[in-house]
Write a protein that holds these residues in place. Structure first.
Motif, PDB file in Angstrom:
ATOM      1  N   GLU A 228       0.827  -1.199   0.000  1.00 26.37           N
ATOM      2  CA  GLU A 228       0.000   0.000   0.000  1.00 26.37           C
ATOM      3  C   GLU A 228       0.869   1.259   0.000  1.00 26.37           C
ATOM      4  O   GLU A 228       0.534   2.259  -0.636  1.00 26.37           O
ATOM      5  CB  GLU A 228      -0.932  -0.006   1.222  1.00 26.37           C
ATOM      6  N   ILE A 229       1.996   1.206   0.708  1.00 24.79           N
ATOM      7  CA  ILE A 229       2.905   2.353   0.752  1.00 24.79           C
ATOM      8  C   ILE A 229       3.712   2.462  -0.533  1.00 24.79           C
ATOM      9  O   ILE A 229       3.914   3.560  -1.067  1.00 24.79           O
ATOM     10  CB  ILE A 229       3.843   2.231   1.983  1.00 24.79           C
ATOM     11  N   PHE A 230       4.173   1.305  -1.042  1.00 26.30           N
ATOM     12  CA  PHE A 230       4.972   1.277  -2.281  1.00 26.30           C
ATOM     13  C   PHE A 230       4.278   0.363  -3.298  1.00 26.30           C
ATOM     14  O   PHE A 230       4.646  -0.814  -3.427  1.00 26.30           O
ATOM     15  CB  PHE A 230       6.395   0.776  -1.999  1.00 26.30           C
ATOM     16  N   PRO A 231       3.260   0.853  -4.003  1.00 29.10           N
ATOM     17  CA  PRO A 231       2.475   0.001  -4.921  1.00 29.10           C
ATOM     18  C   PRO A 231       3.312  -0.683  -5.999  1.00 29.10           C
ATOM     19  O   PRO A 231       2.983  -1.799  -6.416  1.00 29.10           O
ATOM     20  CB  PRO A 231       1.487   0.991  -5.542  1.00 29.10           C
ATOM     21  N   PHE A 232       4.393  -0.065  -6.439  1.00 29.05           N
ATOM     22  CA  PHE A 232       5.195  -0.647  -7.516  1.00 29.05           C
ATOM     23  C   PHE A 232       5.864  -1.953  -7.091  1.00 29.05           C
ATOM     24  O   PHE A 232       6.243  -2.785  -7.934  1.00 29.05           O
ATOM     25  CB  PHE A 232       6.258   0.350  -7.992  1.00 29.05           C
ATOM     26  N   LEU A 233       6.009  -2.176  -5.761  1.00 33.06           N
ATOM     27  CA  LEU A 233       6.639  -3.402  -5.282  1.00 33.06           C
ATOM     28  C   LEU A 233       5.810  -4.643  -5.628  1.00 33.06           C
ATOM     29  O   LEU A 233       6.331  -5.764  -5.639  1.00 33.06           O
ATOM     30  CB  LEU A 233       6.836  -3.330  -3.765  1.00 33.06           C
ATOM     31  N   LYS A 234       4.513  -4.455  -5.897  1.00 34.09           N
ATOM     32  CA  LYS A 234       3.673  -5.578  -6.289  1.00 34.09           C
ATOM     33  C   LYS A 234       4.215  -6.284  -7.525  1.00 34.09           C
ATOM     34  O   LYS A 234       4.019  -7.490  -7.710  1.00 34.09           O
ATOM     35  CB  LYS A 234       2.244  -5.102  -6.573  1.00 34.09           C
ATOM     36  N   TYR A 235       4.883  -5.515  -8.375  1.00 37.53           N
ATOM     37  CA  TYR A 235       5.384  -6.073  -9.636  1.00 37.53           C
ATOM     38  C   TYR A 235       6.870  -6.440  -9.562  1.00 37.53           C
ATOM     39  O   TYR A 235       7.410  -7.012 -10.508  1.00 37.53           O
ATOM     40  CB  TYR A 235       5.159  -5.060 -10.763  1.00 37.53           C
ATOM     41  N   ILE A 236       7.509  -6.113  -8.434  1.00 41.17           N
ATOM     42  CA  ILE A 236       8.944  -6.373  -8.293  1.00 41.17           C
ATOM     43  C   ILE A 236       9.207  -7.628  -7.460  1.00 41.17           C
ATOM     44  O   ILE A 236      10.149  -8.377  -7.724  1.00 41.17           O
ATOM     45  CB  ILE A 236       9.659  -5.161  -7.648  1.00 41.17           C
ATOM     46  N   LEU A 237       8.361  -7.870  -6.448  1.00 41.57           N
ATOM     47  CA  LEU A 237       8.590  -8.982  -5.536  1.00 41.57           C
ATOM     48  C   LEU A 237       7.305  -9.782  -5.334  1.00 41.57           C
ATOM     49  O   LEU A 237       6.274  -9.221  -4.950  1.00 41.57           O
ATOM     50  CB  LEU A 237       9.082  -8.458  -4.172  1.00 41.57           C
ATOM     51  N   TYR A 238       7.389 -11.064  -5.605  1.00 45.81           N
ATOM     52  CA  TYR A 238       6.217 -11.906  -5.381  1.00 45.81           C
ATOM     53  C   TYR A 238       6.121 -12.305  -3.909  1.00 45.81           C
ATOM     54  O   TYR A 238       7.017 -12.043  -3.111  1.00 45.81           O
ATOM     55  CB  TYR A 238       6.245 -13.126  -6.293  1.00 45.81           C
ATOM     56  N   THR A 239       5.027 -12.933  -3.535  1.00 45.62           N
ATOM     57  CA  THR A 239       4.802 -13.374  -2.157  1.00 45.62           C
ATOM     58  C   THR A 239       4.454 -14.859  -2.154  1.00 45.62           C
ATOM     59  O   THR A 239       4.226 -15.469  -3.207  1.00 45.62           O
ATOM     60  CB  THR A 239       3.658 -12.586  -1.505  1.00 45.62           C
ATOM     61  N   SER A 240       4.378 -15.425  -0.962  1.00 41.71           N
ATOM     62  CA  SER A 240       3.990 -16.834  -0.840  1.00 41.71           C
ATOM     63  C   SER A 240       2.584 -17.055  -1.370  1.00 41.71           C
ATOM     64  O   SER A 240       2.300 -18.064  -2.021  1.00 41.71           O
ATOM     65  CB  SER A 240       4.068 -17.265   0.628  1.00 41.71           C
ATOM     66  N   THR A 241       1.701 -16.110  -1.082  1.00 41.23           N
ATOM     67  CA  THR A 241       0.330 -16.217  -1.580  1.00 41.23           C
ATOM     68  C   THR A 241       0.310 -16.195  -3.095  1.00 41.23           C
ATOM     69  O   THR A 241      -0.419 -16.971  -3.735  1.00 41.23           O
ATOM     70  CB  THR A 241      -0.525 -15.058  -1.032  1.00 41.23           C
ATOM     71  N   TYR A 242       1.097 -15.323  -3.676  1.00 47.60           N
ATOM     72  CA  TYR A 242       1.158 -15.196  -5.137  1.00 47.60           C
ATOM     73  C   TYR A 242       1.564 -16.529  -5.759  1.00 47.60           C
ATOM     74  O   TYR A 242       0.928 -17.006  -6.704  1.00 47.60           O
ATOM     75  CB  TYR A 242       2.169 -14.108  -5.511  1.00 47.60           C
ATOM     76  N   HIS A 243       2.614 -17.154  -5.226  1.00 47.52           N
ATOM     77  CA  HIS A 243       3.074 -18.405  -5.825  1.00 47.52           C
ATOM     78  C   HIS A 243       2.131 -19.564  -5.507  1.00 47.52           C
ATOM     79  O   HIS A 243       1.964 -20.477  -6.320  1.00 47.52           O
ATOM     80  CB  HIS A 243       4.484 -18.740  -5.335  1.00 47.52           C
ATOM     81  N   SER A 244       1.494 -19.562  -4.333  1.00 47.83           N
ATOM     82  CA  SER A 244       0.556 -20.637  -3.993  1.00 47.83           C
ATOM     83  C   SER A 244      -0.615 -20.669  -4.965  1.00 47.83           C
ATOM     84  O   SER A 244      -1.135 -21.741  -5.278  1.00 47.83           O
ATOM     85  CB  SER A 244       0.045 -20.462  -2.563  1.00 47.83           C
ATOM     86  N   LEU A 245      -1.016 -19.514  -5.449  1.00 43.69           N
ATOM     87  CA  LEU A 245      -2.107 -19.461  -6.424  1.00 43.69           C
ATOM     88  C   LEU A 245      -1.718 -20.159  -7.725  1.00 43.69           C
ATOM     89  O   LEU A 245      -2.584 -20.678  -8.432  1.00 43.69           O
ATOM     90  CB  LEU A 245      -2.503 -18.006  -6.699  1.00 43.69           C
ATOM     91  N   HIS A 246      -0.432 -20.169  -8.038  1.00 47.24           N
ATOM     92  CA  HIS A 246      -0.001 -20.897  -9.233  1.00 47.24           C
ATOM     93  C   HIS A 246      -0.215 -22.404  -9.057  1.00 47.24           C
ATOM     94  O   HIS A 246      -0.524 -23.105 -10.027  1.00 47.24           O
ATOM     95  CB  HIS A 246       1.481 -20.621  -9.514  1.00 47.24           C
ATOM     96  N   HIS A 247      -0.090 -22.897  -7.840  1.00 48.84           N
ATOM     97  CA  HIS A 247      -0.282 -24.328  -7.587  1.00 48.84           C
ATOM     98  C   HIS A 247      -1.754 -24.700  -7.558  1.00 48.84           C
ATOM     99  O   HIS A 247      -2.094 -25.865  -7.808  1.00 48.84           O
ATOM    100  CB  HIS A 247       0.388 -24.722  -6.270  1.00 48.84           C
ATOM    101  N   THR A 248      -2.624 -23.761  -7.242  1.00 45.41           N
ATOM    102  CA  THR A 248      -4.062 -24.048  -7.244  1.00 45.41           C
ATOM    103  C   THR A 248      -4.733 -23.636  -8.543  1.00 45.41           C
ATOM    104  O   THR A 248      -5.770 -24.182  -8.912  1.00 45.41           O
ATOM    105  CB  THR A 248      -4.748 -23.322  -6.066  1.00 45.41           C
TER     106      THR A 248
END
Length: 631
Positions: A228-248
């Motif tokens: 929320e503070i640095f919106p551009f980080l959404k596209y620079i660093l993935y998260t565990s949730t982001y990668h878990s969605l790839h498995h589901t």
């Protein structure tokens, strides 16, 4: 026919695969004898050890449920099948060590890299973002987009239902060869332009492994406020949730670490940050309340190292002392002192049965502490706090492990029930099912048994049950008063089947021994050849007699449909739990509303036994028969 590079060439070697490191060690020793400068083999071995440590630390953290239970993305446990499938997760480290040796021989100038060059870190970051990320994205999409590639290669990685740090390494040789190319491009590029350094290689490889573990950890640790503070980080660093969605949802989120390329390739899962925010916000709240809790305890220093969050593979096998544990004993001793000083009951494992969540909590006390008079008050305080915590959470049943329900400690749980009469959680010692398991191990034609520990809770119940079946019970006890008290509980017509004996010599012709009190090899010598020792004593007696047979502790095997169970309960086999644990499970599944504390209700032994069989539990001994009360 097996597809090329779909299986590891050393997969049949077992633990001997680590001999592949022997040439590196040999070359290192040779260089030391020749008094050469630091050998490149040393760097390879150190880097391999550090990489393994990164994965192990992440694996331990993700399995520390007492820290991560509210941050887990998929609320499922890693089961035995997944653990076995990922057993050789570290094959890729060996592979890349061999590839590194080829690189050193092909480009010997790498050996003379400086220790530090700031320009190298900038160069490798640019090359990673501009080359490795899109290259990996394209390769990953190819593995998903071409069915033969997915079937023969990438399906192995996706066969793991719950992401785990070791899942990151669970892939085919072809995938890891391509991944090595992805990681090698930035390192080779930085070195070729003259900016390479030893610290750059170490840093890049370890950070690469760290981020891969982060994505596969199934634990969300990145705070949503950062995005929320640095919106551009959404596209620079993935998260565990982001990668878990790839498995589901395998059609989305292909990126390595940067979601930017999923956004450019139109493969971004729109739920990624919304779900990440929800999990991050909910991390401060209690998750799903378990229906049942088993309150275990540590037995000794060695068994303390059998917890799932230390070595997953070791915990997935029945406990036995191993050589590799010896160096860890001092650490376990220090942890024990810390637990003794100040500690709380903690969650160590969970599983689902028939849609109900079952958890195992552990009281931070070691077995010998239960027999120290000055420690009893503190232990009971821990048990009481666990019961009250379970009551506040809304747990339906809490079952006490062997020493946590010791008669001398708290009267088999009666202390807590009497002190807190308004408990909603049901306190269960599970001894009714323990008695049922022992009784059903006896052959139907047994006419006489010898019983030690005869005046204990279990001994009393077993004696009263057998006398009603007209089985003569030789009860070893020096107290005539305690014997007579139990004898009077039996119906008058069956009292003659209870016989007091005061010495082991009185059982020298009895081939069925039920041991409820630890007996020495000398005392065992009074048993006749061919005798069988049934037992409910902790720890189990020593198998001293070669001409006799020894039974295991009373235990039950959980049904096949149990989900998420990936650790063995002490010395028990897979999916086998102590009978007192299983007794609590049955109490929960049946929805019984009474406390099971204190003396065992003999009339309920058959009822509990048949309920266990009805719900699919089986005795570990394999003997299954329906029983009816003799009356």
């Amino acid at each position: 026919m097996v597809a090329p590079l779909s299986s590891w060439p050393w997969e049949n070697l077992g633990i001997l695969k680590y001999m592949l490191y022997a040439p590196f060690l040999g070359r290192l020793l040779f260089a030391k004898v020749q008094e050469d400068s630091i050998n490149w083999c040393l760097h390879v071995l150190i880097l391999c050890a550090l990489r393994g440590l990164v994965y192990q630390c992440w694996a331990s953290y993700s399995t520390m449920l007492f820290l991560t239970r509210n941050r887990r993305i998929l609320q499922r446990g890693v089961d035995f099948k997944q653990i076995d499938r990922e057993w050789d997760w570290d094959n890729f480290i060996i592979l890349q060590a061999l590839m590194a040796s080829l690189a050193f021989y092909a480009f010997p100038s790498i050996i003379n890299l400086p220790a530090w060059d700031t320009r190298g870190f900038i160069a490798i970051l640019i090359l990673h973002m501009g080359v490795s990320e899109p290259l990996y994205y394209w390769i990953h999409r190819c593995f998903h987009g071409h069915r033969p590639l997915f079937t023969h290669y990438h399906s192995l990685h996706h066969s793991s239902a719950v992401p785990h740090p070791f899942t990151a390494g669970n892939a085919t040789p072809l995938e890891h060869l391509l991944l090595a190319a992805v990681t090698g491009v930035p390192m080779a590029g930085s070195c070729l332009i003259g900016y390479g350094s030893t610290s750059m290689i170490y840093g890049y490889v370890l950070i690469f492994d760290f981020l891969r573990c982060l994505g596969h950890s199934n634990v969300e640790i990145v705070p949503h406020r950062m995005f929320e503070i640095f919106p551009f980080l959404k596209y620079i660093l993935y998260t565990s949730t982001y990668h878990s969605l790839h498995h589901t949802d395998m059609g989305t989120n292909y990126c390595l670490f940067m979601p930017l390329y999923d956004a450019l390739g139109n493969t971004l899962n729109t739920k990624s940050w919304e779900l990440q925010k929800k999990i991050s916000i909910d991390s401060g709240k209690n998750g799903r309340v378990p229906d049942f809790v088993f309150l275990a305890h540590v037995v000794d220093l060695s068994s303390a190292l059998h917890v799932p969050f230390l070595f997953r593979s070791f915990a997935s096998l029945p406990f036995c002392t191993r050589i590799f544990l010896v160096p860890l004993w001092p650490l376990a001793f220090v942890v024990m002192l810390g637990m003794w000083a100040k500690s709380k009951t903690f969650l160590i494992s969970f599983y689902n049965l028939r849609g109900r969540l079952h958890q195992t909590w552990a009281v931070p006390r070691f077995g010998f502490q239960y027999f120290l008079p000055f420690a009893r008050e503190g232990i009971n305080k821990h048990i009481e706090e666990a019961i009250l915590r379970a009551d506040r959470l809304g747990v339906k049943v809490i079952s006490l492990a062997a020493l946590n329900k010791n008669e001398a400690l708290n009267g088999g749980g009666t202390l807590f029930v009497n002190k807190h009469p308004n408990l909603n959680v049901r306190v269960v010692h599970g001894n009714t099912l323990t008695a049922a398991v022992i009784l059903n191990e006896l052959h139907s034609n047994v006419k006489e048994v010898f019983l030690t520990g005869a005046t204990s809770k279990l001994g009393r119940a077993i004696a009263l049950y057998l006398c009603r079946r007209r089985v003569r019970v030789l009860m070893l006890t020096l107290s005539a008063e305690r014997f007579q008290k139990i004898q009077k509980e039996a119906p008058p017509e069956f009292q003659k089947y209870l016989v007091q004996v005061t010495k082991y010599q009185g059982a020298q012709h009895c081939k069925a021994w039920i041991v409820g009190k630890w007996i020495t090899p000398r005392e065992q010598s009074w048993a006749p050849p061919g005798a069988h020792f049934h037992q409910f004593v902790v720890p189990p007696i020593l198998a001293f007699r070669r001409d006799c047979t020894y039974g295991d502790l009373a235990a039950m095997k959980l049904p096949e449909d149990v989900e998420g169970l990936g650790s063995c309960e002490y010395t028990m086999g897979r999916r086998i739990v102590h009978a007192c644990h299983a007794g609590g499970v049955i109490h929960s599944l049946e929805g019984w509303t009474h406390h099971e504390v204190g003396a065992i209700d003999v009339d309920r032994i058959d009822l509990v036994w048949n309920a266990a069989l009805k719900h699919g539990l089986k005795p570990a001994s394999g003997v299954v028969r329906q029983t009816q009360h003799p009356r």
